[in-house]
Design a protein around this motif. Structure first.
Motif, PDB file in Angstrom:
ATOM      1  N   ASP A  43     -37.520 -37.504 -18.129  1.00 17.91           N
ATOM      2  CA  ASP A  43     -37.149 -38.558 -18.820  1.00 17.91           C
ATOM      3  C   ASP A  43     -37.520 -40.040 -18.570  1.00 17.91           C
ATOM      4  OD1 ASP A  43     -36.506 -39.562 -21.532  1.00 17.91           O
ATOM      5  OD2 ASP A  43     -34.409 -39.825 -20.751  1.00 17.91           O
ATOM      6  N   GLN A  44     -38.906 -39.941 -17.843  1.00 17.28           N
ATOM      7  CA  GLN A  44     -39.280 -41.098 -17.305  1.00 17.28           C
ATOM      8  C   GLN A  44     -40.790 -41.392 -17.352  1.00 17.28           C
ATOM      9  OE1 GLN A  44     -37.750 -41.375 -12.989  1.00 17.28           O
ATOM     10  NE2 GLN A  44     -39.504 -40.078 -12.681  1.00 17.28           N
ATOM     11  N   TYR A  45     -41.205 -42.634 -17.180  1.00 16.95           N
ATOM     12  CA  TYR A  45     -42.712 -42.663 -16.980  1.00 16.95           C
ATOM     13  C   TYR A  45     -42.971 -43.012 -15.576  1.00 16.95           C
ATOM     14  CZ  TYR A  45     -42.995 -43.907 -22.312  1.00 16.95           C
ATOM     15  OH  TYR A  45     -42.930 -43.660 -23.552  1.00 16.95           O
ATOM     16  N   ARG A  46     -44.291 -42.308 -15.305  1.00 20.80           N
ATOM     17  CA  ARG A  46     -44.741 -42.798 -14.012  1.00 20.80           C
ATOM     18  C   ARG A  46     -46.047 -42.998 -13.785  1.00 20.80           C
ATOM     19  NH1 ARG A  46     -43.229 -37.199 -10.840  1.00 20.80           N
ATOM     20  NH2 ARG A  46     -44.185 -38.303  -9.165  1.00 20.80           N
ATOM     21  N   PHE A  47     -46.310 -43.866 -12.953  1.00 25.95           N
ATOM     22  CA  PHE A  47     -47.571 -44.854 -12.902  1.00 25.95           C
ATOM     23  C   PHE A  47     -48.369 -44.197 -11.711  1.00 25.95           C
ATOM     24  CE2 PHE A  47     -44.560 -47.278 -15.373  1.00 25.95           C
ATOM     25  CZ  PHE A  47     -45.192 -47.689 -16.150  1.00 25.95           C
ATOM     26  N   PHE A  48     -49.896 -44.157 -11.521  1.00 28.95           N
ATOM     27  CA  PHE A  48     -50.582 -43.685 -10.730  1.00 28.95           C
ATOM     28  C   PHE A  48     -51.918 -44.498 -10.594  1.00 28.95           C
ATOM     29  CE2 PHE A  48     -48.329 -40.505 -12.837  1.00 28.95           C
ATOM     30  CZ  PHE A  48     -47.866 -39.505 -11.773  1.00 28.95           C
ATOM     31  N   LEU A  49     -52.229 -44.834  -9.434  1.00 29.98           N
ATOM     32  CA  LEU A  49     -53.477 -45.833  -9.298  1.00 29.98           C
ATOM     33  C   LEU A  49     -54.182 -45.324  -8.342  1.00 29.98           C
ATOM     34  CD1 LEU A  49     -54.230 -48.405 -10.046  1.00 29.98           C
ATOM     35  CD2 LEU A  49     -52.997 -49.745  -8.389  1.00 29.98           C
ATOM     36  N   GLY A  50     -55.681 -45.367  -8.330  1.00 31.51           N
ATOM     37  CA  GLY A  50     -56.545 -44.859  -7.362  1.00 31.51           C
ATOM     38  C   GLY A  50     -56.433 -43.562  -6.828  1.00 31.51           C
ATOM     39  N   PRO A  51     -57.305 -43.368  -5.743  1.00 24.45           N
ATOM     40  CA  PRO A  51     -57.343 -41.840  -5.291  1.00 24.45           C
ATOM     41  C   PRO A  51     -56.029 -41.102  -4.903  1.00 24.45           C
ATOM     42  CG  PRO A  51     -58.811 -43.197  -4.202  1.00 24.45           C
ATOM     43  CD  PRO A  51     -58.106 -44.199  -4.818  1.00 24.45           C
ATOM     44  N   LYS A  52     -55.131 -41.927  -4.252  1.00 24.09           N
ATOM     45  CA  LYS A  52     -53.855 -41.533  -3.943  1.00 24.09           C
ATOM     46  C   LYS A  52     -52.975 -41.155  -5.170  1.00 24.09           C
ATOM     47  CE  LYS A  52     -49.592 -42.174  -1.228  1.00 24.09           C
ATOM     48  NZ  LYS A  52     -48.678 -43.191  -0.642  1.00 24.09           N
ATOM     49  N   GLY A  53     -53.070 -41.734  -6.082  1.00 23.45           N
ATOM     50  CA  GLY A  53     -52.362 -41.601  -7.520  1.00 23.45           C
ATOM     51  C   GLY A  53     -53.267 -40.454  -8.233  1.00 23.45           C
ATOM     52  N   LYS A  54     -54.244 -40.208  -8.042  1.00 29.27           N
ATOM     53  CA  LYS A  54     -55.156 -38.820  -8.717  1.00 29.27           C
ATOM     54  C   LYS A  54     -54.138 -37.434  -7.897  1.00 29.27           C
ATOM     55  CE  LYS A  54     -59.281 -36.569  -9.390  1.00 29.27           C
ATOM     56  NZ  LYS A  54     -60.872 -36.584  -9.277  1.00 29.27           N
ATOM     57  N   LEU A  55     -54.157 -37.636  -6.770  1.00 29.86           N
ATOM     58  CA  LEU A  55     -53.635 -36.513  -5.801  1.00 29.86           C
ATOM     59  C   LEU A  55     -52.168 -36.192  -6.374  1.00 29.86           C
ATOM     60  CD1 LEU A  55     -54.997 -36.992  -2.343  1.00 29.86           C
ATOM     61  CD2 LEU A  55     -55.892 -35.401  -4.141  1.00 29.86           C
ATOM     62  N   GLU A  56     -51.509 -37.273  -6.550  1.00 24.68           N
ATOM     63  CA  GLU A  56     -49.916 -37.249  -7.086  1.00 24.68           C
ATOM     64  C   GLU A  56     -49.830 -36.915  -8.427  1.00 24.68           C
ATOM     65  OE1 GLU A  56     -48.548 -41.215  -6.587  1.00 24.68           O
ATOM     66  OE2 GLU A  56     -48.200 -40.988  -4.496  1.00 24.68           O
ATOM     67  N   LEU A  57     -50.722 -37.089  -9.272  1.00 22.27           N
ATOM     68  CA  LEU A  57     -50.825 -36.811 -10.785  1.00 22.27           C
ATOM     69  C   LEU A  57     -51.149 -35.110 -10.741  1.00 22.27           C
ATOM     70  CD1 LEU A  57     -50.390 -37.031 -13.679  1.00 22.27           C
ATOM     71  CD2 LEU A  57     -52.973 -38.000 -13.744  1.00 22.27           C
ATOM     72  N   LEU A  58     -52.016 -34.816  -9.948  1.00 23.77           N
ATOM     73  CA  LEU A  58     -52.553 -33.429  -9.876  1.00 23.77           C
ATOM     74  C   LEU A  58     -51.371 -32.268  -9.735  1.00 23.77           C
ATOM     75  CD1 LEU A  58     -55.964 -33.485  -7.985  1.00 23.77           C
ATOM     76  CD2 LEU A  58     -55.650 -32.437 -10.512  1.00 23.77           C
ATOM     77  N   LYS A  59     -50.421 -32.957  -8.701  1.00 26.89           N
ATOM     78  CA  LYS A  59     -49.380 -32.184  -8.330  1.00 26.89           C
ATOM     79  C   LYS A  59     -48.382 -32.074  -9.570  1.00 26.89           C
ATOM     80  CE  LYS A  59     -49.646 -33.234  -3.503  1.00 26.89           C
ATOM     81  NZ  LYS A  59     -48.967 -33.789  -2.399  1.00 26.89           N
ATOM     82  N   LEU A  60     -48.075 -33.331 -10.232  1.00 27.07           N
ATOM     83  CA  LEU A  60     -47.237 -33.335 -11.363  1.00 27.07           C
ATOM     84  C   LEU A  60     -47.732 -32.366 -12.364  1.00 27.07           C
ATOM     85  CD1 LEU A  60     -44.755 -34.694 -12.582  1.00 27.07           C
ATOM     86  CD2 LEU A  60     -46.515 -36.367 -13.430  1.00 27.07           C
ATOM     87  N   LEU A  61     -48.974 -32.210 -12.699  1.00 23.18           N
ATOM     88  CA  LEU A  61     -49.492 -31.527 -13.793  1.00 23.18           C
ATOM     89  C   LEU A  61     -49.628 -30.226 -13.427  1.00 23.18           C
ATOM     90  CD1 LEU A  61     -52.393 -33.922 -14.882  1.00 23.18           C
ATOM     91  CD2 LEU A  61     -50.267 -33.467 -16.119  1.00 23.18           C
TER      92      LEU A  61
END
Length: 215
Positions: A43-61
Motif C-alpha cells: 500500500d505504498q508508492y515506490r520511486f526508481f531512478l537510473g540503472p540501479k532503479g531499473k534493477l530494483e524494479l525488475l526484482k519488485l515486478l
C-alpha cells in the motif's frame, strides 16, 4: 481487494524516439530513466531512478501482476529488452512478459481496450491493421480515458521526460511519473469495479474485469 501481488508501474525513458535508431520500435534503445510503482501489497508508492532503479524494479515486478498502460508493447521492452517474449496462456487472460529469468503477468489497460473494442489481441497488430493514427489519435490514450471517465488529465507529456532526466531535474521527472501511475491506478480500479471505460469522445467500451489473483 485481492491484488496483494499486483504493481501499477510506469517507465520514463532517457532518450526520445527521434534520438534512437528504430524510433518507437526500439524502446530498449531509449534507455531507462525513471519509474514509479504502486505496490498494492505494501500500500505504498515506490520511486526508481537510473540503472540501479531499473534493477530494483525488475526484482519488485518478478512473478507478480503488473498493471500498465501500453506496458506489453513499451514499458516491458524498456525493462526486459526488445527481444522479450510475450506468452499467452489458454487458461489465463493476462499475457506473461519474460526475458533473462525475469517475468510477470501484464495487465495492460491499452491492450484490454483494444481487445474489447477492435477484437485484436496485440497493440502492434492493431497499429498495422488500423494505422498508427487510429490507435494513437488521443481519444483512448491514458489522458483520453482519464478525461472521458473522470474529467482528469495527465500533468504533462512524456516527450519532456528525457529532457528532465538529462538536466538532472529528478523531482520534476518523478512527479510527472507519479501522476501517470495515479491515473493508471484510478482507471484500473474503476474498470475492476464497473467493467467499462469511457474515452475522450464519450464512447463507452465494455471490458471484463481482470482476474484478481494470478495462477
Amino acid at each position: 481487494m485481492g491484488w496483494d501481488r499486483a504493481i501499477v508501474y510506469d517507465v520514463e525513458v532517457e532518450y526520445g524516439p527521434d534520438e534512437v535508431e528504430g524510433g518507437w520500435d526500439n524502446p530498449e534503445g531509449m534507455g531507462f530513466a525513471s519509474a514509479v510503482a504502486f505496490d498494492y501489497g505494501m500500500d505504498q508508492y515506490r520511486f526508481f531512478l537510473g540503472p540501479k532503479g531499473k534493477l530494483e524494479l525488475l526484482k519488485l515486478l518478478h512473478g507478480k501482476t503488473a498493471i500498465t498502460f501500453n506496458g506489453v508493447k513499451f514499458d516491458s521492452r524498456v525493462m526486459l529488452g526488445n527481444s522479450r517474449n510475450v506468452q499467452h496462456q489458454a487458461d489465463y487472460p493476462l499475457p506473461i512478459v519474460q526475458n533473462s529469468g525475469h517475468w510477470w503477468f501484464d495487465c495492460d489497460l491499452l491492450l484490454l481496450y483494444i481487445q474489447a473494442r477492435f477484437r485484436i489481441d496485440d497493440v502492434g497488430e492493431a497499429e498495422k491493421k488500423l494505422g498508427d493514427k487510429a490507435i494513437h489519435d488521443g481519444s483512448f490514450g491514458l489522458d483520453g480515458l482519464a478525461e472521458g471517465t473522470f474529467g482528469l488529465h495527465k500533468s504533462g507529456h512524456g516527450a519532456n521526460a528525457p529532457i528532465l532526466y538529462r538536466q538532472h531535474k529528478y523531482s520534476e521527472l518523478l512527479e510527472y511519473n507519479l501522476h501517470d501511475v495515479r491515473l493508471t491506478k484510478k482507471v484500473f480500479e474503476f474498470l475492476c469495479q464497473h467493467e467499462f471505460i469511457v474515452d475522450r469522445v464519450g464512447r463507452v467500451v465494455r471490458i471484463p474485469a481482470p482476474p484478481r489473483i494470478a495462477p
